[in-house]
Scaffold this motif. Sequence first.
Motif, PDB file in Angstrom:
ATOM      1  N   ALA A 292     -20.312  13.426   1.574  1.00  0.00           N
ATOM      2  CA  ALA A 292     -20.665  13.583   0.162  1.00  0.00           C
ATOM      3  C   ALA A 292     -22.158  13.814   0.017  1.00  0.00           C
ATOM      4  CB  ALA A 292     -20.255  12.350  -0.642  1.00  0.00           C
ATOM      5  N   ILE A 293     -22.514  14.526  -1.030  1.00  0.00           N
ATOM      6  CA  ILE A 293     -23.905  14.699  -1.426  1.00  0.00           C
ATOM      7  C   ILE A 293     -24.027  14.181  -2.852  1.00  0.00           C
ATOM      8  CG2 ILE A 293     -25.812  16.307  -1.780  1.00  0.00           C
ATOM      9  CD1 ILE A 293     -24.423  18.225   0.145  1.00  0.00           C
TER      10      ILE A 293
ATOM     11  N   LYS B 120     -21.798  13.767  -7.932  1.00  0.00           N
ATOM     12  CA  LYS B 120     -21.431  14.227  -6.591  1.00  0.00           C
ATOM     13  C   LYS B 120     -21.249  15.737  -6.679  1.00  0.00           C
ATOM     14  CE  LYS B 120     -17.704  13.887  -3.168  1.00  0.00           C
ATOM     15  NZ  LYS B 120     -16.369  13.311  -2.877  1.00  0.00           N
ATOM     16  N   ILE B 121     -21.804  16.491  -5.723  1.00  0.00           N
ATOM     17  CA  ILE B 121     -21.814  17.950  -5.880  1.00  0.00           C
ATOM     18  C   ILE B 121     -20.999  18.682  -4.820  1.00  0.00           C
ATOM     19  CG2 ILE B 121     -24.073  17.853  -7.000  1.00  0.00           C
ATOM     20  CD1 ILE B 121     -25.277  19.024  -4.422  1.00  0.00           C
ATOM     21  N   ASN B 122     -20.262  17.963  -3.979  1.00  0.00           N
ATOM     22  CA  ASN B 122     -19.546  18.693  -2.925  1.00  0.00           C
ATOM     23  C   ASN B 122     -18.273  17.983  -2.499  1.00  0.00           C
ATOM     24  OD1 ASN B 122     -21.069  16.529  -1.481  1.00  0.00           O
ATOM     25  ND2 ASN B 122     -20.051  17.478   0.296  1.00  0.00           N
ATOM     26  N   GLU B 123     -17.446  18.725  -1.785  1.00  0.00           N
ATOM     27  CA  GLU B 123     -16.325  18.175  -1.039  1.00  0.00           C
ATOM     28  C   GLU B 123     -16.773  18.043   0.420  1.00  0.00           C
ATOM     29  OE1 GLU B 123     -13.575  17.074  -2.370  1.00  0.00           O
ATOM     30  OE2 GLU B 123     -14.222  17.725  -4.374  1.00  0.00           O
ATOM     31  N   PRO B 124     -16.113  17.201   1.216  1.00  0.00           N
ATOM     32  CA  PRO B 124     -16.531  17.017   2.615  1.00  0.00           C
ATOM     33  C   PRO B 124     -16.549  18.341   3.393  1.00  0.00           C
ATOM     34  CG  PRO B 124     -14.969  15.319   1.974  1.00  0.00           C
ATOM     35  CD  PRO B 124     -14.989  16.308   0.847  1.00  0.00           C
ATOM     36  N   PHE B 125     -17.546  18.499   4.267  1.00  0.00           N
ATOM     37  CA  PHE B 125     -17.623  19.692   5.106  1.00  0.00           C
ATOM     38  C   PHE B 125     -18.380  19.339   6.381  1.00  0.00           C
ATOM     39  CE2 PHE B 125     -21.511  19.791   2.648  1.00  0.00           C
ATOM     40  CZ  PHE B 125     -22.479  20.237   3.539  1.00  0.00           C
TER      41      PHE B 125
ATOM     42  N   THR C  55     -31.772  12.513  -3.733  1.00  0.00           N
ATOM     43  CA  THR C  55     -30.650  13.215  -3.103  1.00  0.00           C
ATOM     44  C   THR C  55     -30.286  12.498  -1.820  1.00  0.00           C
ATOM     45  OG1 THR C  55     -31.526  15.300  -3.957  1.00  0.00           O
ATOM     46  CG2 THR C  55     -29.823  15.442  -2.271  1.00  0.00           C
ATOM     47  N   GLY C  56     -29.014  12.190  -1.666  1.00  0.00           N
ATOM     48  CA  GLY C  56     -28.561  11.507  -0.462  1.00  0.00           C
ATOM     49  C   GLY C  56     -27.343  12.168   0.149  1.00  0.00           C
ATOM     50  N   LEU C  57     -27.348  12.290   1.477  1.00  0.00           N
ATOM     51  CA  LEU C  57     -26.173  12.771   2.216  1.00  0.00           C
ATOM     52  C   LEU C  57     -25.424  11.564   2.763  1.00  0.00           C
ATOM     53  CD1 LEU C  57     -27.440  15.794   4.382  1.00  0.00           C
ATOM     54  CD2 LEU C  57     -26.720  15.763   1.999  1.00  0.00           C
ATOM     55  N   ASP C  58     -24.118  11.565   2.574  1.00  0.00           N
ATOM     56  CA  ASP C  58     -23.269  10.505   3.127  1.00  0.00           C
ATOM     57  C   ASP C  58     -22.650  11.034   4.417  1.00  0.00           C
ATOM     58  OD1 ASP C  58     -21.625   8.399   3.638  1.00  0.00           O
ATOM     59  OD2 ASP C  58     -20.406   8.571   1.825  1.00  0.00           O
TER      60      ASP C  58
END
Length: 255
Positions: free
Chosen positions: A50-51, A78-83, A116-119
């Motif tokens: 997640a972002i 949250k701005i994305n789906e997992p990738f 901004t954080g990346l999970d």
Amino acid sequence: MSLFNKVLASVGVGAATVDTKLHKSSYTINEMVTGVVEIVGGNTEQQIDAIYLTLYSNFIREIDDKKVNDQAALQSIKINEPFTIQANEKREIPFSMDLPSIVPVTTGHSRVWIHTGLDIKNAIDPSDKDFLDIQPTRLASAVLSAVQNLGFRLRKVDTEQAPSYLRNRTKIVQEFEFQTTNNTYRRYLDELEIVFLEQSERSVEILIQVDRRARGLGGFLSEAFNMDESFIRLTIFENDNIQAKLADAIESKMR
């Protein structure tokens, strides 16, 4: 990629990085913040779960009669789906975020930023911090100018923890504290504080705290028990005679 690189990435060495790029740095309350989040892969592929973009503001709160600095999360998306980001891959994800009306203007010691954080699973999450310049709306600026034209001088601006009666609406409030310079008002008032509760292009809802000057023994007793402060809740529209409306409201508390 080797297992060794994956182990290093899990502790942040050679891992993916994140950089949020705003389309501009200065915004007005209720405007939309837009930009892209740039993720660059490290030395090995990694799963990005997640972002998150979180809007923060600093504020002051009191603990045991002491003022301490804190920060409040005002909004998060949250701005994305997992990738999966491959080694050395560069990817940009566009985003937009509305600025809520409670966000403070960045004046004095008030600061606003997007975190901004990346999970990333089983790894140290990279992050980024971008400060915003927040300007008042045209109508809010007109209100503040009208107060000064009435004979008040802006003394300080603080962002503080919202009082208990407002916490169902907001975590923080920004207080504009004015000192009177007008001889007529000076006879009755110590100071004036204004808080913007809601703001739009065509109207603003404000809370005015009028601190009446103590007069005589009864006045001093009122001050001693914090009974000298009066509150006015007022909605001002773009077509109003703002200065006259404010004057009527303030003077109603001087009688």
